[in-house]
Design a protein around this motif. Sequence first.
Motif, mmCIF file in Angstrom:
data_model
loop_
_atom_site.group_PDB
_atom_site.id
_atom_site.type_symbol
_atom_site.label_atom_id
_atom_site.label_comp_id
_atom_site.label_asym_id
_atom_site.label_seq_id
_atom_site.Cartn_x
_atom_site.Cartn_y
_atom_site.Cartn_z
ATOM 1 N N GLY A 58 0.817 -1.210 0.000
ATOM 2 C CA GLY A 58 0.000 0.000 0.000
ATOM 3 C C GLY A 58 0.848 1.256 0.000
ATOM 4 O O GLY A 58 2.081 1.222 -0.015
ATOM 5 N N THR A 59 0.160 2.389 -0.009
ATOM 6 C CA THR A 59 0.831 3.680 0.000
ATOM 7 C C THR A 59 0.789 4.245 1.407
ATOM 8 O O THR A 59 -0.275 4.408 1.986
ATOM 9 N N GLY A 60 1.952 4.554 1.941
ATOM 10 C CA GLY A 60 2.022 5.080 3.293
ATOM 11 C C GLY A 60 3.059 6.173 3.422
ATOM 12 O O GLY A 60 3.847 6.414 2.506
ATOM 13 N N CYS A 112 -10.024 -2.016 16.683
ATOM 14 C CA CYS A 112 -11.105 -1.244 16.062
ATOM 15 C C CYS A 112 -10.699 0.214 15.876
ATOM 16 O O CYS A 112 -11.041 0.844 14.860
ATOM 17 N N GLU A 113 -9.971 0.751 16.834
ATOM 18 C CA GLU A 113 -9.496 2.130 16.722
ATOM 19 C C GLU A 113 -8.575 2.288 15.518
ATOM 20 O O GLU A 113 -8.686 3.260 14.752
ATOM 21 N N ILE A 114 -7.661 1.334 15.325
ATOM 22 C CA ILE A 114 -6.718 1.393 14.207
ATOM 23 C C ILE A 114 -7.452 1.231 12.879
ATOM 24 O O ILE A 114 -7.171 1.942 11.905
ATOM 25 N N ILE A 115 -8.397 0.288 12.823
ATOM 26 C CA ILE A 115 -9.151 0.053 11.588
ATOM 27 C C ILE A 115 -9.949 1.299 11.205
ATOM 28 O O ILE A 115 -9.985 1.705 10.035
ATOM 29 N N LEU A 116 -10.598 1.927 12.176
ATOM 30 C CA LEU A 116 -11.354 3.149 11.899
ATOM 31 C C LEU A 116 -10.425 4.272 11.424
ATOM 32 O O LEU A 116 -10.772 5.042 10.523
ATOM 33 N N GLY A 117 -9.237 4.353 12.055
ATOM 34 C CA GLY A 117 -8.270 5.368 11.645
ATOM 35 C C GLY A 117 -7.814 5.191 10.208
ATOM 36 O O GLY A 117 -7.666 6.165 9.448
ATOM 37 N N GLN A 118 -7.575 3.932 9.809
ATOM 38 C CA GLN A 118 -7.173 3.657 8.432
ATOM 39 C C GLN A 118 -8.323 3.900 7.454
ATOM 40 O O GLN A 118 -8.115 4.405 6.348
ATOM 41 N N CYS A 133 -5.393 11.271 10.582
ATOM 42 C CA CYS A 133 -6.674 10.837 11.123
ATOM 43 C C CYS A 133 -6.605 10.838 12.646
ATOM 44 O O CYS A 133 -5.569 10.540 13.228
ATOM 45 N N ASP A 134 -7.696 11.223 13.277
ATOM 46 C CA ASP A 134 -7.846 11.067 14.716
ATOM 47 C C ASP A 134 -9.341 10.902 14.997
ATOM 48 O O ASP A 134 -10.129 10.664 14.079
ATOM 49 N N ARG A 135 -9.734 11.019 16.253
ATOM 50 C CA ARG A 135 -11.128 10.776 16.618
ATOM 51 C C ARG A 135 -12.089 11.742 15.957
ATOM 52 O O ARG A 135 -13.212 11.375 15.596
ATOM 53 N N SER A 136 -11.658 12.997 15.765
ATOM 54 C CA SER A 136 -12.546 13.975 15.130
ATOM 55 C C SER A 136 -12.787 13.635 13.664
ATOM 56 O O SER A 136 -13.888 13.857 13.138
ATOM 57 N N PHE A 137 -11.778 13.079 12.980
ATOM 58 C CA PHE A 137 -11.959 12.653 11.585
ATOM 59 C C PHE A 137 -12.987 11.528 11.509
ATOM 60 O O PHE A 137 -13.834 11.504 10.618
ATOM 61 N N VAL A 138 -12.870 10.573 12.427
ATOM 62 C CA VAL A 138 -13.811 9.449 12.446
ATOM 63 C C VAL A 138 -15.221 9.946 12.743
ATOM 64 O O VAL A 138 -16.202 9.519 12.112
#
Length: 216
Positions: A58-60, A112-118, A133-138
């Motif tokens: 992937g691209t990182g 779940c936190e990591i998956i949501l962040g990605q 990404c952080d909680r506000s983005f999610v």
Amino acid sequence: MSQWLQSAANAMWGTWMTVLILATGIFLSIRFRFYYNFRKIPFHFRNTFGKMFKKGEGTGTVSGFAAACTAMANTIGVGNIGGVATALVSGGPGAIFWMWFSGLFGMSIKACEIILGQRYRVKYSESMDEYMCDRSFVMKNALGWKKGAMILAVACFVFGPWTCSVQSESVTSSLKEAFHIDPRISIAILGITCLITIFGGLKRISSIMEKVVPFI
């Protein structure tokens, strides 16, 4: 002020919060059939430590090894070391069992936190950190709560430094007690090194962590 803060902390981080977090970990573990904490352990190791030095598909923004070191720096840092010591002093040896117990089920929360962040990260081509990404983005991109995301982002920006103050105090007080180093000297060195690191963005943070963490 001190008494008020202590009362607020006790109210927020009382038994109900501990039960809520632990119950969330147990619920997610059951919901995902213990995939992230007990099942497929060889698979997880092959795809993390096993591919740490390989070029990803992937691209990182950073390499796999740098990302792993940055993650480990976050989990073996001052807060965790101080937290474990505080738990042992306050709760005795039995606290170790409950830290293991909550940690095993807490893996599902972290996954779940990591998956949501990605999933809901945002790409900024003109930023030093390409993906963010952080909680506000999610909250904004997953739930559509734009106002709530803005409030959360402001709250993190305003209250975040207080967490750093607690960790800095742990460092300076430990150095003073163990080596009799003036806290003003240690906090100055800590502040300068953090400033230089943070102003380089995620790439510089990860670059420094991949050199420091192996020694830690």
